[in-house]
Design a protein around this motif. Structure first.
Motif, PDB file in Angstrom:
ATOM      1  N   ARG A 292      16.398  63.486  72.202  1.00 29.67           N
ATOM      2  CA  ARG A 292      16.915  63.116  70.884  1.00 29.67           C
ATOM      3  C   ARG A 292      16.684  64.281  69.933  1.00 29.67           C
ATOM      4  O   ARG A 292      15.822  65.129  70.171  1.00 29.67           O
TER       5      ARG A 292
ATOM      6  N   LEU B  55      15.792  65.622  66.005  1.00 30.72           N
ATOM      7  CA  LEU B  55      15.163  65.219  64.746  1.00 30.72           C
ATOM      8  C   LEU B  55      15.625  66.156  63.650  1.00 30.72           C
ATOM      9  O   LEU B  55      15.393  67.357  63.722  1.00 30.72           O
ATOM     10  N   ARG B  56      16.291  65.608  62.641  1.00 30.21           N
ATOM     11  CA  ARG B  56      16.777  66.449  61.554  1.00 30.21           C
ATOM     12  C   ARG B  56      15.790  66.508  60.409  1.00 30.21           C
ATOM     13  O   ARG B  56      15.396  67.560  59.962  1.00 30.21           O
TER      14      ARG B  56
ATOM     15  N   THR C 113      13.343  61.583  57.497  1.00 30.83           N
ATOM     16  CA  THR C 113      14.009  60.277  57.494  1.00 30.83           C
ATOM     17  C   THR C 113      14.390  59.817  58.906  1.00 30.83           C
ATOM     18  O   THR C 113      14.466  58.634  59.173  1.00 30.83           O
ATOM     19  N   ASP C 114      14.640  60.736  59.819  1.00 27.62           N
ATOM     20  CA  ASP C 114      14.944  60.369  61.211  1.00 27.62           C
ATOM     21  C   ASP C 114      13.699  59.874  61.934  1.00 27.62           C
ATOM     22  O   ASP C 114      13.786  59.114  62.891  1.00 27.62           O
TER      23      ASP C 114
ATOM     24  N   TYR D 129      12.461  55.903  62.533  1.00 25.62           N
ATOM     25  CA  TYR D 129      13.403  55.204  63.401  1.00 25.62           C
ATOM     26  C   TYR D 129      13.291  55.700  64.843  1.00 25.62           C
ATOM     27  O   TYR D 129      13.199  54.930  65.798  1.00 25.62           O
ATOM     28  N   GLU D 130      13.269  57.018  64.993  1.00 26.08           N
ATOM     29  CA  GLU D 130      13.223  57.619  66.335  1.00 26.08           C
ATOM     30  C   GLU D 130      11.909  57.297  67.044  1.00 26.08           C
ATOM     31  O   GLU D 130      11.895  57.060  68.247  1.00 26.08           O
TER      32      GLU D 130
ATOM     33  N   THR E 214      13.680  69.593  67.353  1.00 28.08           N
ATOM     34  CA  THR E 214      13.889  69.694  65.905  1.00 28.08           C
ATOM     35  C   THR E 214      15.148  70.514  65.704  1.00 28.08           C
ATOM     36  O   THR E 214      15.391  71.496  66.411  1.00 28.08           O
ATOM     37  N   THR E 215      15.946  70.084  64.767  1.00 28.77           N
ATOM     38  CA  THR E 215      17.221  70.718  64.557  1.00 28.77           C
ATOM     39  C   THR E 215      17.058  72.162  64.063  1.00 28.77           C
ATOM     40  O   THR E 215      16.092  72.486  63.384  1.00 28.77           O
TER      41      THR E 215
ATOM     42  N   SER F 110      20.548  71.269  59.872  1.00 23.97           N
ATOM     43  CA  SER F 110      19.623  70.175  59.555  1.00 23.97           C
ATOM     44  C   SER F 110      20.271  69.116  58.661  1.00 23.97           C
ATOM     45  O   SER F 110      19.850  67.972  58.628  1.00 23.97           O
TER      46      SER F 110
ATOM     47  N   SER G  57      25.672  65.743  60.005  1.00 25.44           N
ATOM     48  CA  SER G  57      25.785  64.483  60.757  1.00 25.44           C
ATOM     49  C   SER G  57      27.256  64.194  61.006  1.00 25.44           C
ATOM     50  O   SER G  57      28.128  64.709  60.302  1.00 25.44           O
TER      51      SER G  57
END
Ligand code: ADP
Length: 158
Positions: A88, A90-91, A94-95, A98-99, A119-120, A125, A128
């Motif tokens: 997955r 992560l930006r 805030t991500d 949830y992640e 990490t993006t 970043s 979306s």
């Protein structure tokens, strides 16, 4: 031993942020299977088949990357693919919450499945799929954010 990872998501549509994660993750494993989620909560702009086709075109030069659609639980898709890792991106902070919740739930359901977070890259970043769709809907230029085939597909939709 063959190391397989899955990278599940909506990819509605695939962006250069996703591709950055795919490139980096695919260098770590023998095979990376991108799983396009067919049963997402909100109705997608692109059909499952369209999303799969757009990704296939965008990753055609990456030899160990495969693209498939799936519905149901991600852990079941992982099991089907014999994947021990789930990728997955992560930006932002805030991500994270949830992640983390999803990763821990998935690990509880399938103890052999570990989530790896990338990490993006800073340049993506903020990026979306939703932002890309919004820009495209107002006829803005999306070429910095998506590949040529996705740009063309977005132009046809709007
Ligand atoms: P989902 O609906 O499952 O979140 P997405 O297609 O939005 O599906 O995202 C799939 C994965 O890619 C998620 O882990 C998300 O955090 C990650 N991702 C999305 N955009 C970026 C980006 N710009 N950089 C890095 N990772 C990203």
């Amino acid at each position: 031993m063959n190391k397989t990872a899955i990278y599940p998501g909506s990819f509605d549509p695939i962006t250069k942020g996703h591709l950055d994660v795919i490139r980096r993750a695919s260098s770590l494993v023998d095979e990376l299977v991108i799983g396009v989620l067919a049963n997402s909560a909100k109705p997608p702009l692109f059909s499952t088949e369209e999303r799969v086709a757009l990704i296939k075109e965008a990753v055609k030069d990456m030899e160990n990357v495969k693209v498939e659609s799936f519905s149901g639980l991600t852990v079941d898709f992982a099991r089907m693919k014999n994947a021990k890792f789930l990728v997955r991106g992560l930006r932002a902070v805030t991500d994270f919450e949830y992640e983390l919740q999803i990763a821990q739930t998935n690990h509880k359901i399938n103890g052999e499945l570990d989530t790896i977070f990338f990490t993006t890259s800073v340049e993506y970043s903020y990026l979306s799929s939703s932002i890309v769709k919004e820009i495209a809907s107002y006829k803005g230029d999306v070429s910095p954010f998506v590949t040529e085939n996705v740009k063309n597909a977005l132009e046809k939709k709007f």
